[in-house]
Enzyme design. Sequence first.
Site, PDB file in Angstrom:
ATOM      1  N   SER A  18      -9.945   3.874  -2.905  1.00  0.00           N
ATOM      2  CA  SER A  18      -9.346   2.882  -3.795  1.00  0.00           C
ATOM      3  C   SER A  18     -10.257   2.520  -4.970  1.00  0.00           C
ATOM      4  CB  SER A  18      -9.017   1.611  -3.006  1.00  0.00           C
ATOM      5  OG  SER A  18      -8.592   0.592  -3.880  1.00  0.00           O
ATOM      6  N   SER A  20      -9.653  -0.395  -6.474  1.00  0.00           N
ATOM      7  CA  SER A  20      -9.504  -1.854  -6.558  1.00  0.00           C
ATOM      8  C   SER A  20     -10.846  -2.589  -6.662  1.00  0.00           C
ATOM      9  CB  SER A  20      -8.706  -2.375  -5.359  1.00  0.00           C
ATOM     10  OG  SER A  20      -7.356  -1.973  -5.453  1.00  0.00           O
ATOM     11  N   LYS A  69       1.565  -2.032   4.794  1.00  0.00           N
ATOM     12  CA  LYS A  69       2.333  -2.921   3.927  1.00  0.00           C
ATOM     13  C   LYS A  69       3.544  -3.560   4.620  1.00  0.00           C
ATOM     14  CE  LYS A  69       1.195  -1.008  -0.616  1.00  0.00           C
ATOM     15  NZ  LYS A  69       1.770  -0.524  -1.894  1.00  0.00           N
ATOM     16  N   GLY A 132       9.415   3.332  -1.184  1.00  0.00           N
ATOM     17  CA  GLY A 132       8.947   1.965  -1.367  1.00  0.00           C
ATOM     18  C   GLY A 132       8.657   1.626  -2.817  1.00  0.00           C
ATOM     19  N   SER A 133       8.038   2.555  -3.549  1.00  0.00           N
ATOM     20  CA  SER A 133       7.738   2.303  -4.959  1.00  0.00           C
ATOM     21  C   SER A 133       9.022   2.170  -5.767  1.00  0.00           C
ATOM     22  CB  SER A 133       6.889   3.441  -5.530  1.00  0.00           C
ATOM     23  OG  SER A 133       5.634   3.498  -4.908  1.00  0.00           O
TER      24      SER A 133
END
Length: 278
Positions: A18, A20, A69, A132-133
């Site tokens: 990631s 992030s 998620k 999902g996106s």
Amino acid sequence: MAATKRAACLIGCPAAHSRSPLIHHYWLRQLGIEGGYSIEAVPPEGFAEFVLHLKTHGYVGANVTIPHKERALQLTEPDERACAVGAANTLYYDGDLLRSTNTDIEGFIGNLDASAPGWDRSAHALVLGAGGSSRAVVFGLLERGVQRIALANRSIERAQALRDLFGERVVPIAWSDIPAALPGAGLLVNTTSLGMKGQPPLQIDLSALPADAVVSDLVYVPLETDLLAAAKARGLRTADGLGMLLHQAVRGFDLWFGARPHVTPELRALVEADLAPK
């Protein structure tokens, strides 16, 4: 007495790839905030314990990624956006109550606004993929007032499930019907993994798109997908996946650290350099 340093984390399995931490540490430095952002590799069997004791682990909130998620939605108090998408990617405390939201929606819309102002003048969009996106993209487009969304998926049943969820403004079409849908689409969005490094290519002839159409691709490795390159060759405006990644991080930072950061060219250049092949 010094204030306790606030910290957030990314919970995933795997999560080491990631970007992030790079994004949030940049904002912490820019805003002069004493805080931190860590990666927590938590397997599915340990996820519930970790999330339900997030404060005990030293965190004021968290991002959640694959494969957690949907489970995060069940363990928290989700808002309308998280419920609509069926997944939570951002967790935060409201007093002692752990709430959740999904910032993919505003990440997608915010990136479109920044990359192609006025994109929403068109009433029709074509979205590829029904995962999902795609749910986040469709929710955002409907919220913004797009009147008709043609939704193409190789499994028409999955596209029909999104029509059942979001209503008649979503029109499922077969993958083979994409060429016929292009002339009426002011916005084309790829939410599939096609075109991503290591995945099969996304093969679409964009010549039938209107001259003022906008093309968006959620894939950000490579930074410029073949779809975006073809759109630029036609002189069309584009919005890439990296922009969405950056914009979706904004609200989480605000919720955790109490300041709203900005997506800047400097931040984008920093993440681009980190994504570049070493």
